[in-house]
Design a protein around this motif. Structure first.
Motif, PDB file in Angstrom:
ATOM      1  N   LEU A 173       0.830  -1.201   0.000  1.00  0.00           N
ATOM      2  CA  LEU A 173       0.000   0.000   0.000  1.00  0.00           C
ATOM      3  C   LEU A 173       0.869   1.256   0.000  1.00  0.00           C
ATOM      4  N   GLU A 174       1.916   1.263   0.833  1.00  0.00           N
ATOM      5  CA  GLU A 174       2.805   2.425   0.891  1.00  0.00           C
ATOM      6  C   GLU A 174       3.490   2.661  -0.463  1.00  0.00           C
ATOM      7  N   GLN A 175       3.879   1.592  -1.114  1.00  0.00           N
ATOM      8  CA  GLN A 175       4.522   1.720  -2.420  1.00  0.00           C
ATOM      9  C   GLN A 175       3.547   2.241  -3.467  1.00  0.00           C
ATOM     10  N   HIS A 176       2.306   1.783  -3.389  1.00  0.00           N
ATOM     11  CA  HIS A 176       1.282   2.270  -4.319  1.00  0.00           C
ATOM     12  C   HIS A 176       1.023   3.758  -4.112  1.00  0.00           C
ATOM     13  N   ILE A 177       0.876   4.164  -2.836  1.00  0.00           N
ATOM     14  CA  ILE A 177       0.651   5.577  -2.520  1.00  0.00           C
ATOM     15  C   ILE A 177       1.812   6.427  -3.015  1.00  0.00           C
ATOM     16  N   ALA A 178       3.036   5.955  -2.751  1.00  0.00           N
ATOM     17  CA  ALA A 178       4.233   6.699  -3.159  1.00  0.00           C
ATOM     18  C   ALA A 178       4.261   6.889  -4.676  1.00  0.00           C
ATOM     19  N   ARG A 179       4.016   5.825  -5.396  1.00  0.00           N
ATOM     20  CA  ARG A 179       4.066   5.888  -6.861  1.00  0.00           C
ATOM     21  C   ARG A 179       2.973   6.795  -7.411  1.00  0.00           C
ATOM     22  N   ALA A 180       1.749   6.668  -6.882  1.00  0.00           N
ATOM     23  CA  ALA A 180       0.629   7.466  -7.377  1.00  0.00           C
ATOM     24  C   ALA A 180       0.831   8.956  -7.105  1.00  0.00           C
ATOM     25  N   LEU A 181       1.297   9.292  -5.904  1.00  0.00           N
ATOM     26  CA  LEU A 181       1.521  10.700  -5.553  1.00  0.00           C
ATOM     27  C   LEU A 181       2.628  11.317  -6.406  1.00  0.00           C
ATOM     28  N   LYS A 182       3.695  10.579  -6.588  1.00  0.00           N
ATOM     29  CA  LYS A 182       4.819  11.106  -7.366  1.00  0.00           C
ATOM     30  C   LYS A 182       4.429  11.302  -8.829  1.00  0.00           C
ATOM     31  N   GLN A 183       3.737  10.312  -9.391  1.00  0.00           N
ATOM     32  CA  GLN A 183       3.319  10.415 -10.796  1.00  0.00           C
ATOM     33  C   GLN A 183       2.384  11.602 -11.002  1.00  0.00           C
ATOM     34  N   LYS A 184       1.439  11.793 -10.071  1.00  0.00           N
ATOM     35  CA  LYS A 184       0.499  12.900 -10.186  1.00  0.00           C
ATOM     36  C   LYS A 184       1.218  14.237 -10.035  1.00  0.00           C
ATOM     37  N   ARG A 185       2.136  14.323  -9.081  1.00  0.00           N
ATOM     38  CA  ARG A 185       2.877  15.572  -8.887  1.00  0.00           C
ATOM     39  C   ARG A 185       3.657  15.949 -10.142  1.00  0.00           C
ATOM     40  N   SER A 235      -4.296  13.321   2.987  1.00  0.00           N
ATOM     41  CA  SER A 235      -5.344  14.201   2.488  1.00  0.00           C
ATOM     42  C   SER A 235      -4.768  15.536   2.019  1.00  0.00           C
ATOM     43  N   ARG A 236      -3.833  16.076   2.774  1.00  0.00           N
ATOM     44  CA  ARG A 236      -3.221  17.358   2.411  1.00  0.00           C
ATOM     45  C   ARG A 236      -2.392  17.227   1.137  1.00  0.00           C
ATOM     46  N   LEU A 237      -1.694  16.121   0.996  1.00  0.00           N
ATOM     47  CA  LEU A 237      -0.909  15.888  -0.212  1.00  0.00           C
ATOM     48  C   LEU A 237      -1.807  15.744  -1.445  1.00  0.00           C
ATOM     49  N   CYS A 238      -2.873  14.986  -1.294  1.00  0.00           N
ATOM     50  CA  CYS A 238      -3.796  14.780  -2.419  1.00  0.00           C
ATOM     51  C   CYS A 238      -4.457  16.098  -2.823  1.00  0.00           C
ATOM     52  N   ASP A 239      -4.859  16.891  -1.836  1.00  0.00           N
ATOM     53  CA  ASP A 239      -5.473  18.187  -2.134  1.00  0.00           C
ATOM     54  C   ASP A 239      -4.486  19.097  -2.866  1.00  0.00           C
ATOM     55  N   ALA A 240      -3.212  19.047  -2.469  1.00  0.00           N
ATOM     56  CA  ALA A 240      -2.207  19.932  -3.052  1.00  0.00           C
ATOM     57  C   ALA A 240      -1.952  19.632  -4.519  1.00  0.00           C
ATOM     58  N   ILE A 241      -2.065  18.354  -4.903  1.00  0.00           N
ATOM     59  CA  ILE A 241      -1.767  17.997  -6.301  1.00  0.00           C
ATOM     60  C   ILE A 241      -3.020  17.683  -7.114  1.00  0.00           C
ATOM     61  N   GLY A 242      -4.194  17.864  -6.495  1.00  0.00           N
ATOM     62  CA  GLY A 242      -5.446  17.647  -7.229  1.00  0.00           C
ATOM     63  C   GLY A 242      -5.763  16.192  -7.501  1.00  0.00           C
ATOM     64  N   LEU A 243      -5.459  15.332  -6.543  1.00  0.00           N
ATOM     65  CA  LEU A 243      -5.745  13.906  -6.691  1.00  0.00           C
ATOM     66  C   LEU A 243      -6.798  13.486  -5.666  1.00  0.00           C
ATOM     67  N   ILE A 281       8.741  19.253  -5.544  1.00  0.00           N
ATOM     68  CA  ILE A 281       8.446  18.893  -4.155  1.00  0.00           C
ATOM     69  C   ILE A 281       8.276  20.155  -3.306  1.00  0.00           C
ATOM     70  N   SER A 282       9.069  21.171  -3.595  1.00  0.00           N
ATOM     71  CA  SER A 282       8.975  22.421  -2.840  1.00  0.00           C
ATOM     72  C   SER A 282       7.613  23.093  -3.034  1.00  0.00           C
ATOM     73  N   ASP A 283       7.048  22.955  -4.234  1.00  0.00           N
ATOM     74  CA  ASP A 283       5.725  23.531  -4.506  1.00  0.00           C
ATOM     75  C   ASP A 283       4.661  22.839  -3.655  1.00  0.00           C
ATOM     76  N   VAL A 284       4.713  21.507  -3.644  1.00  0.00           N
ATOM     77  CA  VAL A 284       3.733  20.732  -2.882  1.00  0.00           C
ATOM     78  C   VAL A 284       3.901  20.990  -1.384  1.00  0.00           C
ATOM     79  N   ALA A 285       5.144  21.096  -0.940  1.00  0.00           N
ATOM     80  CA  ALA A 285       5.409  21.366   0.474  1.00  0.00           C
ATOM     81  C   ALA A 285       4.786  22.691   0.896  1.00  0.00           C
ATOM     82  N   ARG A 286       4.912  23.690   0.051  1.00  0.00           N
ATOM     83  CA  ARG A 286       4.359  25.017   0.361  1.00  0.00           C
ATOM     84  C   ARG A 286       2.836  24.980   0.392  1.00  0.00           C
ATOM     85  N   ILE A 287       2.226  24.327  -0.602  1.00  0.00           N
ATOM     86  CA  ILE A 287       0.760  24.281  -0.690  1.00  0.00           C
ATOM     87  C   ILE A 287       0.158  23.438   0.433  1.00  0.00           C
TER      88      ILE A 287
END
Length: 205
Positions: free
Chosen positions: A16-28, A65-73, A35-41
């Motif tokens: 699950l952690e690997q899936h989350i990592a891959r999905a978040l990175k691909q979307k970003r 939730s905050r990460l997903c909101d920041a990248i629109g996922l 990464i700095s943009d997402v960190a700020r948002i």
């Protein structure tokens, strides 16, 4: 027993952690964010985001939730995708199909079921059928679904209802399995064919 359960849970969490990592990175990356943009948002540290994207930490629901909101996922999309990824494949090596008993076994037919991890309801059944008996008497088959057969080796005359079809290697036949059918005569043995039975959603195997 407890060690096995612990291992299964650990593997599931890691997957699950690997899936989350891959999905978040691909979307970003697809959104053109650093990464700095997402960190700020998202109001998170760059170090934390880097660890999440490399599956180095278990992510809290709030952080996720905050990460997903920041990248629109949408977070629901994230987990629906994980569910699809978790549906595994089943490899059956040559000669390792599950041998089953069906009508015809007593007259020299051998059935190997090539797929049997389909959940609570079977949608199809693929069989590798071997015939090495030259008997002139064969049972009638009649069951739910539609069937496709492909002759790999040997020759035979196959009947479906009142019609007869002479088949050799490479020939195939598709038909309504609710009509009586089966081998009429084996012309050349040993004979081997692939049979795939497909069931409609309201039919039972």
């Amino acid at each position: 027993m407890n060690d096995s359960i612990t291992t299964d849970k650990s593997e599931t969490r890691l997957r699950l952690e690997q899936h989350i990592a891959r999905a978040l990175k691909q979307k970003r990356i697809s959104q053109g964010y650093k990464i700095s943009d997402v960190a700020r948002i998202a109001g998170l540290s760059q170090g934390m985001i880097s660890k999440v994207e490399n599956a180095q930490v278990s992510t809290s629901l709030d952080t996720l939730s905050r990460l997903c909101d920041a990248i629109g996922l949408p977070i629901s999309k994230l987990f629906s995708d994980y569910d699809q990824v978790g549906r595994g494949a089943q490899l059956i090596k040559a000669g390792e199909g599950m041998e089953v008993v069906r009508t015809g076994t007593e007259v020299g037919h051998t059935y190997q079921l090539l797929s049997y991890l389909q959940g609570p309801k079977k949608h199809y059944e693929p069989f590798l059928i071997t015939m090495d008996d030259a008997s002139e008497v064969f049972p009638n088959f009649c069951h739910a679904g539609h069937e496709f057969i492909y002759l790999l080796k040997g020759r035979l005359i196959y009947r479906h209802g009142e019609k007869f079809y002479e088949m050799g290697p490479g020939d195939s036949l598709a038909f309504d399995a609710g009509v009586p059918h089966g081998p009429e005569k084996l012309l050349e043995v040993p004979l081997q064919l692939l049979s795939i039975i497909h069931y409609d959603s309201d039919e039972e195997a």
